[in-house]
Design an enzyme around this catalytic site. Structure first.
Site, mmCIF file in Angstrom:
data_model
loop_
_atom_site.group_PDB
_atom_site.id
_atom_site.type_symbol
_atom_site.label_atom_id
_atom_site.label_comp_id
_atom_site.label_asym_id
_atom_site.label_seq_id
_atom_site.Cartn_x
_atom_site.Cartn_y
_atom_site.Cartn_z
ATOM 1 N N ASP A 148 -15.922 2.176 4.984
ATOM 2 C CA ASP A 148 -14.809 3.081 4.668
ATOM 3 C C ASP A 148 -15.132 3.915 3.436
ATOM 4 O OD1 ASP A 148 -12.082 4.173 4.485
ATOM 5 O OD2 ASP A 148 -11.981 2.907 2.701
ATOM 6 N N LYS A 208 -9.645 -1.914 4.661
ATOM 7 C CA LYS A 208 -9.695 -2.627 3.367
ATOM 8 C C LYS A 208 -8.552 -3.626 3.235
ATOM 9 C CE LYS A 208 -8.714 1.867 1.416
ATOM 10 N NZ LYS A 208 -9.333 3.002 2.079
ATOM 11 N N HIS A 255 0.838 -1.192 0.000
ATOM 12 C CA HIS A 255 0.000 0.000 0.000
ATOM 13 C C HIS A 255 0.877 1.247 0.000
ATOM 14 C CE1 HIS A 255 -3.519 2.499 0.839
ATOM 15 N NE2 HIS A 255 -2.723 3.186 1.627
ATOM 16 N N ARG A 286 -15.542 12.385 4.579
ATOM 17 C CA ARG A 286 -14.350 13.064 5.107
ATOM 18 C C ARG A 286 -13.768 13.992 4.059
ATOM 19 N NH1 ARG A 286 -10.580 8.446 6.158
ATOM 20 N NH2 ARG A 286 -9.047 10.035 6.627
ATOM 21 N N SER A 317 -9.066 3.739 7.949
ATOM 22 C CA SER A 317 -9.500 3.683 6.550
ATOM 23 C C SER A 317 -8.582 2.773 5.736
ATOM 24 C CB SER A 317 -9.500 5.112 5.988
ATOM 25 O OG SER A 317 -9.567 5.100 4.598
HETATM 26 N N1 URA Z 1 -5.876 6.478 2.025
HETATM 27 C C1 URA Z 1 -6.975 5.852 2.490
HETATM 28 O O1 URA Z 1 -7.330 4.783 2.013
HETATM 29 N N2 URA Z 1 -7.659 6.437 3.483
HETATM 30 C C2 URA Z 1 -7.299 7.604 4.051
HETATM 31 O O2 URA Z 1 -7.955 8.068 4.946
HETATM 32 C C3 URA Z 1 -6.155 8.244 3.554
HETATM 33 C C4 URA Z 1 -5.454 7.646 2.537
#
Ligand code: URA
Length: 435
Positions: A161, A187, A82, A168, A183
């Site tokens: 999310d 996932k 990620h 957000r 967040s």
């Molecule tokens: N990436 C995400 O998936 N969520 C966030 O809140 C910030 C970056």
């Protein structure tokens, strides 16, 4: 229990219990809590923060709001990656194929770009036919057959999310460490890889501008992984100048292909090999980082990583002509303009933040999640920090359908600083934390 009481408790800095957090996540996801109340709750969290216990539970609720993938059948040789996102960040497109070509399963859950940080899904969707919305069945089949999938967060993976993030985004509540951590992790945990390598970008072209903020996020990510029994390594990497030589979706796909053909900008190659090496070590495929880096480099040299990229593009419905023919058949930008050096000297600085904003204005990014992006828009740089340029030499080329290209290119000049002295080049890897 009601949302008003929960908001007031958080507003006054109290620690919420599990039932209250669950009430919010379930209620908002199902539509029972209206946006105005959820916004107010998120703003209270933004200012008051969350404890570790609250953050863990929020992550758990968000993860459990949708499907949970079981990757147990692939054993330990399975690793996700990620990135928190940066300008010109196409590392996933390079390291996914490298690592999968060495027999490790790579279930890559990728996002769309927001603001000036590009998303892997947007980049891949610039390939004609490419589909990142994979059902659970296709996701598993891809992992079994190819060993690599690039999958977007469908409505079934951590839907809480998806909904909370969209809110957000429009309520100024993105930049809170507990909200960011839950967040990202909801996932990643839902899609089940036993190990995750995080690339936390740090600098003007990233979410996290300062090393301290990036370091805090890194620690939170490691803590949550530990709590949920996952192994994690976090690299904090430099994002002060754009990574590689392109910014913009189709341009970045082409650059990734070139990188896998052995023609990479040094900074992109460095970060890609290091992230690949970390993935190979975390999954147990290589015993140490030196051996892993060598193995990763070999997969570029022997063409196996490029072949793997071709396989995954085909599996996900994309046209592999991108590998052999580059841009042929792709949408072309209507306007092209060159930016030239105003004096002779060394490139002292390329401000990734400003470049990201201008690339967005060219059409390469989105300001709202529902905005459409133009796959052909973006920038190619012909020089990087530390290179010598002559007055009048082309330093960058802009591509867009927008008519105000001249005005945007005028502002682009301000992002590139030329001076007499050769600058010191930054280290790309700023810090490493592992669980
Ligand atoms: N990436 C995400 O998936 N969520 C966030 O809140 C910030 C970056």
């Amino acid at each position: 229990m009601n949302i008003r009481q929960i908001i007031i408790r958080k507003r006054s800095g109290q620690e919420l219990d599990n039932k209250e957090i669950e009430f919010f996540v379930r209620g908002f996801t199902a539509g029972g809590i209206p946006d105005y109340a959820a916004s107010s709750f998120l703003m209270a969290v933004y200012f008051r923060g969350m404890t570790e216990k609250e953050t863990f539970f929020l992550t758990r609720c968000m993860m459990n709001s949708g499907e949970i993938y079981d990757l147990g059948r692939f054993g330990r040789r399975c690793v996700d990656k990620h990135s928190t996102g940066g300008v010109g960040d196409k590392v996933s497109l390079v390291c996914g194929p490298i690592v999968a070509s060495l027999g490790v399963k790579v279930p890559m859950i990728c996002g769309r770009g927001l603001g000036y940080t590009g998303g892997t899904v947007d980049k891949l969707e610039s390939i004609p036919g490419f589909c990142a919305r994979l059902t659970h069945r296709r996701f598993m089949k891809g992992l079994e057959k190819i060993g690599l999938v690039f999958s977007s967060q469908t409505g079934r993976i951590a839907p809480a999310d998806k909904k909370i993030y969209a809110l957000r985004d429009v309520t100024g509540t993105v930049e809170n460490i507990s909200l960011i951590t839950s967040s990202i992790m909801s996932k990643k945990l839902a899609t089940g890889a036993p190990g995750i390598v995080f690339d936390v970008k740090c600098g003007r072209g990233a979410f996290m501008k300062k090393k301290k903020e990036a370091g805090d996020l890194a620690l939170w990510l490691v803590k949550v992984c530990r709590k949920f029994g996952r192994k994690a390594t976090v690299l904090i990497t430099d994002m002060d100048q754009p990574l590689g030589t392109t910014v913009g979706n189709s341009l970045e796909v082409i650059e990734s292909v070139e990188c896998l053909k052995g023609h990479a900008a040094p900074d992109l190659l460095d970060v890609s090999l290091r992230v690949s090496a970390e993935m190979l070590v975390l999954s147990g495929a290589c015993r140490d980082l030196v051996a892993a880096r060598q193995a990763a480099r070999r997969q570029i040299e022997n063409g196996e990583a490029l072949r793997k990229l071709g396989e995954v593009i085909t599996f996900q419905g994309g046209d592999t002509a991108v590998i052999s023919e580059g841009f042929r058949g792709w949408k072309k930008a209507r306007h092209i303009s060159d930016i030239r050096a105003e004096k002779t000297g060394f490139i002292q600085d390329i401000d990734a933040g400003l470049i990201g904003q201008l690339a967005c204005e060219l059409g390469a990014g989105r300001n709202r999640l529902e905005d459409r992006i133009d796959p052909s828009a973006g920038l190619i740089f012909f020089c990087k920090k530390g290179n010598r340029v002559q007055k009048g030499e082309t330093i960058a080329r802009a591509f867009t359908d927008r008519r105000d290209i001249a005005e945007i290119c005028g502002r682009l000049k301000r992002a590139v600083l030329i001076a007499e002295k050769r600058p010191v080049l930054p280290a790309m890897i700023l810090k490493r934390i592992t669980s």
